[in-house]
Design an enzyme around this catalytic site. Structure first.
Site, PDB file in Angstrom:
ATOM      1  N   LYS A  56      -3.912   6.741  -2.738  1.00 30.17           N
ATOM      2  CA  LYS A  56      -2.945   8.031  -2.873  1.00 30.17           C
ATOM      3  C   LYS A  56      -1.668   7.384  -3.428  1.00 30.17           C
ATOM      4  O   LYS A  56      -0.880   8.482  -4.321  1.00 30.17           O
ATOM      5  CB  LYS A  56      -3.338   8.640  -1.597  1.00 30.17           C
ATOM      6  CG  LYS A  56      -4.362   9.103  -0.824  1.00 30.17           C
ATOM      7  CD  LYS A  56      -4.548   9.630   0.256  1.00 30.17           C
ATOM      8  CE  LYS A  56      -6.049  10.135   0.727  1.00 30.17           C
ATOM      9  NZ  LYS A  56      -6.387  10.034   2.363  1.00 30.17           N
ATOM     10  N   GLN A 100      -2.503   9.835   7.237  1.00 31.39           N
ATOM     11  CA  GLN A 100      -3.581   9.138   7.513  1.00 31.39           C
ATOM     12  C   GLN A 100      -4.638   9.704   8.847  1.00 31.39           C
ATOM     13  O   GLN A 100      -3.810   9.173   9.479  1.00 31.39           O
ATOM     14  CB  GLN A 100      -3.745   8.036   6.675  1.00 31.39           C
ATOM     15  CG  GLN A 100      -4.397   7.063   6.902  1.00 31.39           C
ATOM     16  CD  GLN A 100      -5.711   7.912   5.558  1.00 31.39           C
ATOM     17  OE1 GLN A 100      -5.118   8.433   4.764  1.00 31.39           O
ATOM     18  NE2 GLN A 100      -6.900   8.092   5.745  1.00 31.39           N
ATOM     19  N   ASP A 123      -3.251  18.484   3.451  1.00 27.56           N
ATOM     20  CA  ASP A 123      -4.875  17.695   3.386  1.00 27.56           C
ATOM     21  C   ASP A 123      -6.085  19.549   4.218  1.00 27.56           C
ATOM     22  O   ASP A 123      -7.367  18.998   4.068  1.00 27.56           O
ATOM     23  CB  ASP A 123      -4.865  17.292   4.955  1.00 27.56           C
ATOM     24  CG  ASP A 123      -4.957  15.965   4.461  1.00 27.56           C
ATOM     25  OD1 ASP A 123      -5.766  15.417   3.039  1.00 27.56           O
ATOM     26  OD2 ASP A 123      -4.503  15.087   4.598  1.00 27.56           O
TER      27      ASP A 123
END
Ligand code: NAD
Length: 290
Positions: A56, A100, A123
């Site tokens: 990422k 994460q 997200d």
């Protein structure tokens, strides 16, 4: 029998999406005098998470998004992590915040995620963003399900009216996937551990999304002739090979189109994360989203 299905090339489509992001990031930087910024927070050193986080961050650099790395030890306290989120929420250089998952045991992921400013929730996991998707007015959309929709669109698939079955009902993939497919006009079935006859649910489907996390869970023989198959699963076999949740070889003999693993939804997920970051940056800069 040989493979007849079209391979849905997530890698190629992701490269196209990243190209769009790169142009948008350059335009954003020209207009605002700074690059769009994504904070990527990792707690602990889970090896799979470290691989995702590295890719990422690398994808950010390649597209002109500034990446802010926050690597915290597994034993970080709840207060310290919440304080970091609050700081990132207020930081004008940060347009997106990625936490994460999974978080180490002892930290309440819901509490942490709920603290992220919904406008920076790239997200799409904040209840506000999930709620907006459920109400047919999506804003920041969970990356993997959004990636499935974008991939289908790029291959010219007409989703409206299709009978779709989603295998898996997690907050991260299965549930938002069902909402995306509903938004796209599919008639949606969602399968989970309580489903009595998984084979029958898959056999009826013209579009299948598999998101369980178990190799071979969806048998190739269950796939309806001509169906579109999106395999979200990422599993590592004993020999170290990456495989999805669908029995690929047999499924590919029956499906009309199928995603490979790797090279399917993995790269699409990262590309949609970058795209969401630009959406967030533009919306915040324009004072939208409250
Ligand atoms: P999860 O463990 O949170 O959820 C799994 C879901 O599968 C649950 O809803 C459960 O009810 C369901 N399930 C389990 N056994 C079942 C059965 N026998 N029949 C029907 N349903 C069953 O997992 P997740 O976070 O949703 O991830 C699923 C998979 O997708 C994993 O392999 C993960 O690595 C992968 N994943 C890939 C990407 C990507 O970028 N491609 C992103 C996220 C997750």
């Amino acid at each position: 029998m040989t493979q007849t299905a079209t391979l849905l090339d997530g890698k190629a489509v992701a490269a196209k999406v990243r190209g769009e992001v790169k142009e948008r990031a350059a335009a954003f930087a020209a207009r605002h005098g700074r690059a769009p910024g994504l904070a990527v927070v990792q707690v602990g050193t889970d090896p799979a998470s470290s691989v995702y986080v590295r890719s990422k961050r690398k994808a950010c650099e390649e597209t002109g998004i500034r990446s802010f790395a926050h690597d915290l030890p597994a034993g970080v306290g709840r207060g310290e992590l919440l304080a970091l989120v609050v700081r990132l929420n207020a930081d004008p250089a940060v347009d997106g915040i990625l936490m994460q998952l999974p978080l180490p045991a002892g930290l309440d992921a819901n509490e942490i995620m709920d603290t992220i400013d919904p406008r920076k929730d790239v997200d799409g996991f904040h209840p506000q963003n999930t709620g907006l998707l459920a109400q047919k007015r999506p804003r920041l959309r969970p990356c993997t399900p959004f990636g499935v929709i974008r991939l289908a669109q790029e291959y010219g698939m007409k989703l409206r009216g299709l009978r779709a079955t989603v295998v898996g009902a997690s907050n991260i993939v299965g549930r938002p996937m069902a909402l995306e497919l509903l938004l796209a006009g599919c008639t949606v079935t969602v399968c989970h551990t309580g489903t009595r006859d998984l084979a029958a649910e898959v056999e009826r489907a013209e579009l299948v999304v598999a998101a369980v996390g178990r190799p071979g869970m969806v048998r190739g023989g269950w796939i309806r002739e001509g169906a579109s198959v999106f395999d979200v699963g990422i599993n590592r076999t004993e020999s170290g090979k990456l495989v999805g949740d669908v029995e690929f070889e047999t499924a590919a003999q029956r499906a009309g189109a199928i995603t490979p693993v790797p090279g399917g939804l993995g790269p699409m997920t990262i590309a949609m994360l970058l795209s969401n970051t630009l959406d967030a940056a533009d919306a915040i800069a324009q004072g939208r989203g409250r």
